[in-house]
Design an enzyme around this catalytic site. Structure first.
Site, short mmCIF file in Angstrom:
data_model
loop_
_atom_site.label_atom_id
_atom_site.label_comp_id
_atom_site.label_asym_id
_atom_site.label_seq_id
_atom_site.Cartn_x
_atom_site.Cartn_y
_atom_site.Cartn_z
CD GLN A 130 33.25 57.92 -33.74
OE1 GLN A 130 32.61 57.08 -34.38
NE2 GLN A 130 34.23 58.63 -34.26
CG ASP B 52 40.20 60.26 -22.80
OD1 ASP B 52 39.81 59.74 -23.86
OD2 ASP B 52 39.45 60.95 -22.07
CG HIS C 113 39.29 58.62 -31.00
ND1 HIS C 113 38.28 59.25 -31.70
CD2 HIS C 113 38.73 58.14 -29.88
CE1 HIS C 113 37.16 59.16 -31.02
NE2 HIS C 113 37.39 58.47 -29.91
CG HIS D 44 39.35 54.97 -26.54
ND1 HIS D 44 39.07 55.97 -25.62
CD2 HIS D 44 38.44 55.08 -27.52
CE1 HIS D 44 38.02 56.66 -26.05
NE2 HIS D 44 37.60 56.14 -27.20
P1 5GP Z 1 34.87 58.43 -28.06
O1 5GP Z 1 33.74 58.54 -27.06
O2 5GP Z 1 34.56 59.29 -29.27
O3 5GP Z 1 35.27 57.05 -28.41
O4 5GP Z 1 36.15 59.04 -27.34
C1 5GP Z 1 36.38 60.40 -27.26
C2 5GP Z 1 37.34 60.59 -26.14
O5 5GP Z 1 37.89 61.89 -26.24
C3 5GP Z 1 36.71 60.48 -24.75
O6 5GP Z 1 37.35 59.45 -24.02
C4 5GP Z 1 36.92 61.86 -24.15
O7 5GP Z 1 37.20 61.82 -22.77
C5 5GP Z 1 38.09 62.40 -24.96
N1 5GP Z 1 38.10 63.84 -25.08
C6 5GP Z 1 37.04 64.64 -25.40
N2 5GP Z 1 37.42 65.93 -25.45
C7 5GP Z 1 38.75 65.94 -25.16
C8 5GP Z 1 39.71 67.00 -25.06
O8 5GP Z 1 39.43 68.19 -25.27
N3 5GP Z 1 40.98 66.64 -24.72
C9 5GP Z 1 41.34 65.34 -24.51
N4 5GP Z 1 42.61 65.11 -24.18
N5 5GP Z 1 40.46 64.33 -24.60
C10 5GP Z 1 39.18 64.62 -24.93
#
Ligand code: 5GP
Length: 114
Positions: free
Chosen positions: A94, A31, A100, A102
């Protein structure tokens, strides 16, 4: 055709990421904004927006993601203790609408989660 998701662009190497695991059905990478000493995302190649959008046809894929998450944690040396999280919908936190899992490890985790 719909726009590629951010994570599809990572899968297709259009956007760089630290890829730590890959197989026929999914990929895992670190991440960009880690919330624990180890924080990776396990992402299916199939761009399902949310886990709630999965159907019975995706049952095997969903199981595969959990198995891959365990492998990723084990490979990183955290097989004994890790936290998995799946945010479904903006109100649940999200931000990227490509399913995805985590995988977080390397610190103590409270319950209930924040
Ligand atoms: P969500 O908030 O949708 O559950 O998780 C999305 C995750 O994607 C977040 O933890 C965020 O830090 C990660 N993320 C967002 N953009 C990028 C990126 O460009 N590269 C990587 N490696 N992680 C990302």
């Amino acid at each position: 055709m719909s726009e590629k998701t951010l994570f599809t662009r990572i899968i297709e190497r259009e956007i760089p990421a630290q890829i730590i695991y890959e197989d026929e059905h999914c990929i895992a990478f670190n991440d960009i904004n880690p919330q624990a000493p180890f924080h990776a995302l396990v992402v299916p190649r199939k761009p399902l927006p949310k886990v709630g959008d999965a159907s019975v046809d995706d049952a095997q894929l969903l199981g595969h993601l959990l198995l891959a998450a365990g492998t990723v944690a084990r490979n990183a040396g955290f097989g004994h203790a890790f936290r998995l999280a799946v945010n479904n919908g903006a109100e649940a936190g999200q931000t990227v609408f490509h399913l995805h899992v985590h995988v977080l490890a390397g610190r103590a985790f409270g319950w209930p989660p924040g």
